[in-house]
Motif scaffolding. Structure first.
Motif, mmCIF file in Angstrom:
data_model
loop_
_atom_site.group_PDB
_atom_site.id
_atom_site.type_symbol
_atom_site.label_atom_id
_atom_site.label_comp_id
_atom_site.label_asym_id
_atom_site.label_seq_id
_atom_site.Cartn_x
_atom_site.Cartn_y
_atom_site.Cartn_z
ATOM 1 N N PHE A 8 -54.874 4.763 -20.929
ATOM 2 C CA PHE A 8 -55.306 6.118 -20.619
ATOM 3 C C PHE A 8 -56.724 6.364 -21.107
ATOM 4 O O PHE A 8 -57.195 5.726 -22.045
ATOM 5 N N ALA A 9 -57.382 7.308 -20.442
ATOM 6 C CA ALA A 9 -58.728 7.779 -20.792
ATOM 7 C C ALA A 9 -59.716 6.609 -20.860
ATOM 8 O O ALA A 9 -59.734 5.779 -19.969
ATOM 9 N N VAL A 10 -60.511 6.546 -21.925
ATOM 10 C CA VAL A 10 -61.578 5.536 -22.021
ATOM 11 C C VAL A 10 -61.046 4.106 -22.068
ATOM 12 O O VAL A 10 -61.783 3.175 -21.765
ATOM 13 N N VAL A 43 -56.871 3.297 -31.275
ATOM 14 C CA VAL A 43 -55.586 3.670 -30.678
ATOM 15 C C VAL A 43 -54.956 4.744 -31.560
ATOM 16 O O VAL A 43 -54.521 4.474 -32.669
ATOM 17 N N SER A 44 -54.927 5.978 -31.037
ATOM 18 C CA SER A 44 -54.360 7.054 -31.859
ATOM 19 C C SER A 44 -52.906 7.341 -31.521
ATOM 20 O O SER A 44 -52.179 7.884 -32.344
ATOM 21 N N LEU A 45 -52.485 6.975 -30.308
ATOM 22 C CA LEU A 45 -51.102 7.238 -29.920
ATOM 23 C C LEU A 45 -50.537 6.046 -29.151
ATOM 24 O O LEU A 45 -50.684 5.948 -27.939
ATOM 25 N N PRO A 46 -49.897 5.114 -29.860
ATOM 26 C CA PRO A 46 -49.233 4.004 -29.188
ATOM 27 C C PRO A 46 -47.768 4.377 -28.906
ATOM 28 O O PRO A 46 -47.020 4.741 -29.813
ATOM 29 N N LEU A 47 -47.396 4.309 -27.638
ATOM 30 C CA LEU A 47 -46.020 4.633 -27.250
ATOM 31 C C LEU A 47 -45.340 3.401 -26.679
ATOM 32 O O LEU A 47 -45.948 2.641 -25.925
ATOM 33 N N VAL A 48 -44.084 3.224 -27.028
ATOM 34 C CA VAL A 48 -43.254 2.194 -26.410
ATOM 35 C C VAL A 48 -42.019 2.914 -25.882
ATOM 36 O O VAL A 48 -41.316 3.582 -26.642
ATOM 37 N N PHE A 68 -53.047 5.470 -25.907
ATOM 38 C CA PHE A 68 -53.942 6.604 -25.793
ATOM 39 C C PHE A 68 -54.994 6.566 -26.901
ATOM 40 O O PHE A 68 -54.640 6.336 -28.065
ATOM 41 N N PRO A 69 -56.243 6.837 -26.555
ATOM 42 C CA PRO A 69 -57.284 6.955 -27.588
ATOM 43 C C PRO A 69 -57.241 8.351 -28.207
ATOM 44 O O PRO A 69 -56.559 9.245 -27.692
ATOM 45 N N ALA A 70 -58.016 8.532 -29.260
ATOM 46 C CA ALA A 70 -58.169 9.864 -29.846
ATOM 47 C C ALA A 70 -58.852 10.758 -28.824
ATOM 48 O O ALA A 70 -59.729 10.315 -28.079
#
Length: 74
Positions: A8-10, A43-48, A68-70
């Protein structure tokens, strides 16, 4: 093992939005991030599978990883 990775994002710049990857059994999330050449600290939000996961989590076949980055701005 096969799994899906979503960026996501950058993180998408120069990479992909979504892709299937084949990784060795026992691969931790941290190693996947390194393989993608994303600095771990960014990486501010790693989801599995839709849930926050620590970077030492061992991935399993069929997992869906989202990174997701910050978020900046204001």
């Amino acid at each position: 093992m096969k799994l899906e990775v979503r960026l996501f994002a950058v993180f998408r710049q120069g990479r992909f939005n979504r892709t299937a990857m084949d990784l060795p059994e026992g691969t931790p999330l941290r190693d996947l991030i390194l393989q993608l050449e994303i600095p771990e600290k960014e990486v501010s939000l790693p989801l599995v599978n839709g849930q926050y996961s620590p970077l030492d989590r061992v991935l399993a076949a069929g997992d869906i990883v989202a990174l997701f980055p910050a978020v900046g701005g204001g």
